[in-house]
Design a protein around this motif. Structure first.
Motif, PDB file in Angstrom:
ATOM      1  N   GLY A  13      50.540  50.296  41.963  1.00  0.00           N
ATOM      2  CA  GLY A  13      51.068  49.513  40.856  1.00  0.00           C
ATOM      3  C   GLY A  13      50.636  48.066  40.941  1.00  0.00           C
ATOM      4  N   TRP A  14      50.963  47.319  39.920  1.00  0.00           N
ATOM      5  CA  TRP A  14      50.651  45.893  39.897  1.00  0.00           C
ATOM      6  C   TRP A  14      51.563  45.182  38.904  1.00  0.00           C
ATOM      7  N   ILE A  15      51.500  43.855  38.939  1.00  0.00           N
ATOM      8  CA  ILE A  15      52.293  43.013  38.053  1.00  0.00           C
ATOM      9  C   ILE A  15      51.355  42.192  37.176  1.00  0.00           C
ATOM     10  N   GLU A  16      51.577  42.266  35.869  1.00  0.00           N
ATOM     11  CA  GLU A  16      50.849  41.443  34.903  1.00  0.00           C
ATOM     12  C   GLU A  16      51.856  40.475  34.295  1.00  0.00           C
ATOM     13  N   VAL A  17      51.515  39.201  34.237  1.00  0.00           N
ATOM     14  CA  VAL A  17      52.402  38.212  33.619  1.00  0.00           C
ATOM     15  C   VAL A  17      51.689  37.581  32.431  1.00  0.00           C
ATOM     16  N   ILE A  18      52.375  37.576  31.300  1.00  0.00           N
ATOM     17  CA  ILE A  18      51.902  36.920  30.079  1.00  0.00           C
ATOM     18  C   ILE A  18      52.787  35.692  29.903  1.00  0.00           C
ATOM     19  N   CYS A  19      52.204  34.504  29.900  1.00  0.00           N
ATOM     20  CA  CYS A  19      52.999  33.282  29.797  1.00  0.00           C
ATOM     21  C   CYS A  19      52.400  32.321  28.787  1.00  0.00           C
ATOM     22  N   GLY A  20      53.160  31.287  28.476  1.00  0.00           N
ATOM     23  CA  GLY A  20      52.719  30.264  27.544  1.00  0.00           C
ATOM     24  C   GLY A  20      53.922  29.628  26.882  1.00  0.00           C
ATOM     25  N   SER A  21      53.645  28.792  25.894  1.00  0.00           N
ATOM     26  CA  SER A  21      54.715  28.081  25.181  1.00  0.00           C
ATOM     27  C   SER A  21      55.313  28.960  24.088  1.00  0.00           C
ATOM     28  N   MET A  22      56.325  28.423  23.437  1.00  0.00           N
ATOM     29  CA  MET A  22      56.876  29.089  22.254  1.00  0.00           C
ATOM     30  C   MET A  22      55.751  29.222  21.221  1.00  0.00           C
ATOM     31  N   PHE A  23      55.761  30.315  20.478  1.00  0.00           N
ATOM     32  CA  PHE A  23      54.825  30.583  19.386  1.00  0.00           C
ATOM     33  C   PHE A  23      53.384  30.769  19.832  1.00  0.00           C
ATOM     34  N   SER A  24      53.179  31.126  21.108  1.00  0.00           N
ATOM     35  CA  SER A  24      51.815  31.362  21.605  1.00  0.00           C
ATOM     36  C   SER A  24      51.416  32.830  21.514  1.00  0.00           C
ATOM     37  N   GLY A  25      52.342  33.716  21.184  1.00  0.00           N
ATOM     38  CA  GLY A  25      52.015  35.128  21.035  1.00  0.00           C
ATOM     39  C   GLY A  25      52.320  35.985  22.254  1.00  0.00           C
ATOM     40  N   LYS A  26      53.196  35.504  23.139  1.00  0.00           N
ATOM     41  CA  LYS A  26      53.525  36.254  24.363  1.00  0.00           C
ATOM     42  C   LYS A  26      54.141  37.610  24.049  1.00  0.00           C
ATOM     43  N   THR A  27      55.160  37.621  23.212  1.00  0.00           N
ATOM     44  CA  THR A  27      55.825  38.884  22.879  1.00  0.00           C
ATOM     45  C   THR A  27      54.894  39.788  22.096  1.00  0.00           C
ATOM     46  N   GLU A  28      54.109  39.210  21.213  1.00  0.00           N
ATOM     47  CA  GLU A  28      53.123  39.983  20.450  1.00  0.00           C
ATOM     48  C   GLU A  28      52.149  40.687  21.397  1.00  0.00           C
ATOM     49  N   GLU A  29      51.689  39.985  22.410  1.00  0.00           N
ATOM     50  CA  GLU A  29      50.760  40.567  23.392  1.00  0.00           C
ATOM     51  C   GLU A  29      51.454  41.634  24.237  1.00  0.00           C
ATOM     52  N   LEU A  30      52.692  41.392  24.629  1.00  0.00           N
ATOM     53  CA  LEU A  30      53.452  42.390  25.372  1.00  0.00           C
ATOM     54  C   LEU A  30      53.595  43.668  24.547  1.00  0.00           C
ATOM     55  N   ILE A  31      53.992  43.534  23.292  1.00  0.00           N
ATOM     56  CA  ILE A  31      54.149  44.692  22.411  1.00  0.00           C
ATOM     57  C   ILE A  31      52.818  45.422  22.248  1.00  0.00           C
ATOM     58  N   ARG A  32      51.733  44.687  22.081  1.00  0.00           N
ATOM     59  CA  ARG A  32      50.399  45.302  21.926  1.00  0.00           C
ATOM     60  C   ARG A  32      50.060  46.154  23.140  1.00  0.00           C
ATOM     61  N   ARG A  33      50.262  45.601  24.341  1.00  0.00           N
ATOM     62  CA  ARG A  33      49.950  46.349  25.567  1.00  0.00           C
ATOM     63  C   ARG A  33      50.839  47.583  25.709  1.00  0.00           C
ATOM     64  N   LEU A  34      52.114  47.441  25.386  1.00  0.00           N
ATOM     65  CA  LEU A  34      53.036  48.564  25.534  1.00  0.00           C
ATOM     66  C   LEU A  34      52.742  49.671  24.521  1.00  0.00           C
ATOM     67  N   LYS A  35      52.359  49.325  23.311  1.00  0.00           N
ATOM     68  CA  LYS A  35      52.012  50.343  22.316  1.00  0.00           C
ATOM     69  C   LYS A  35      50.761  51.111  22.742  1.00  0.00           C
ATOM     70  N   ARG A  36      49.814  50.439  23.364  1.00  0.00           N
ATOM     71  CA  ARG A  36      48.608  51.115  23.857  1.00  0.00           C
ATOM     72  C   ARG A  36      48.956  52.093  24.977  1.00  0.00           C
ATOM     73  N   VAL A  37      49.884  51.710  25.829  1.00  0.00           N
ATOM     74  CA  VAL A  37      50.327  52.587  26.912  1.00  0.00           C
ATOM     75  C   VAL A  37      50.993  53.835  26.336  1.00  0.00           C
ATOM     76  N   LYS A  38      51.780  53.653  25.286  1.00  0.00           N
ATOM     77  CA  LYS A  38      52.429  54.795  24.647  1.00  0.00           C
ATOM     78  C   LYS A  38      51.399  55.747  24.040  1.00  0.00           C
ATOM     79  N   ILE A  39      50.339  55.200  23.473  1.00  0.00           N
ATOM     80  CA  ILE A  39      49.263  56.036  22.923  1.00  0.00           C
ATOM     81  C   ILE A  39      48.644  56.898  24.024  1.00  0.00           C
ATOM     82  N   ALA A  40      48.602  56.367  25.235  1.00  0.00           N
ATOM     83  CA  ALA A  40      48.045  57.094  26.384  1.00  0.00           C
ATOM     84  C   ALA A  40      49.035  58.100  26.962  1.00  0.00           C
ATOM     85  N   ASN A  41      50.197  58.255  26.307  1.00  0.00           N
ATOM     86  CA  ASN A  41      51.229  59.200  26.727  1.00  0.00           C
ATOM     87  C   ASN A  41      51.785  58.928  28.126  1.00  0.00           C
ATOM     88  N   LEU A  42      51.811  57.667  28.513  1.00  0.00           N
ATOM     89  CA  LEU A  42      52.458  57.291  29.767  1.00  0.00           C
ATOM     90  C   LEU A  42      53.931  57.009  29.477  1.00  0.00           C
TER      91      LEU A  42
END
Length: 189
Positions: A13-42
């Protein structure tokens, strides 16, 4: 990225951290990565702090209204109990969690899980925020995102609080915060 067994057949396993200021797209990027993982049936488990009810009580919601279902929790230790069978763990608004979050993420990665964490790296005063410095120190991968300064249009790294309040934690969106570059942030303090 995916979880691959090593030579001995165990998952790494590993840890990925997405950081930045408000309105930089952190949650958007988190959601994007998680939706891709779901497509892979993980198997995915997603968590957010129970205190964050700005857009929804259970869903993680980006400022662009993109959303994904999550489990609100008030203690990071609950992640260890609720995510035992997961391949991938998503955690949003990490700065609001308790001091054990970095250790919990470390334990999950040691168990062979991919852990994706998003959060503000600095508070409105420009200081490291909550558990983010500890997560950044333990991260295997770091993505620093930037917003656009509302004053000058340059890259913004700071979350400027528009209303007077000295509490470190103050939930809000564009009504309370705006992204600013280093110069515009310091010129208007």
């Amino acid at each position: 990225m995916f979880i691959e067994p090593n030579i001995r057949g165990e998952r790494r396993g590993w840890i990925e951290v997405i950081c930045g200021s408000m309105f930089s797209g952190k949650t958007e990027e988190l959601i994007r990565r998680l939706k891709r993982v779901k497509i892979a049936n993980l198997k995915v488990e997603i968590f957010k702090p129970a205190v964050d009810i700005r857009y929804d009580e259970t869903n993680i919601v980006s400022h662009d209204t993109n959303a994904i279902i999550s489990t609100p929790i008030d203690n990071s230790q609950k992640i260890l109990l609720l995510a035992q069978d997961a391949d991938v763990i998503g955690i949003d608004e990490a700065q609001f969690f308790d001091p054990e979050l970095a250790n919990v993420c470390d334990e999950l990665a040691y168990r062979g899980m991919r852990v994706i964490v998003a959060g503000l790296d600095m508070d409105y005063t420009g200081k490291p925020f909550g558990q983010m410095p500890f997560l950044l120190a333990k991260a295997d991968y770091i993505t620093k995102l930037h917003a656009i300064c509302v004053k000058c249009g340059h890259i913004a790294n700071y979350s400027y609080r528009k209303i007077p309040n000295e509490e470190q934690v103050m939930l809000g969106a564009t009504d309370v915060y705006e992204p600013r570059c280093r110069t515009c942030y310091h010129d208007n303090k």
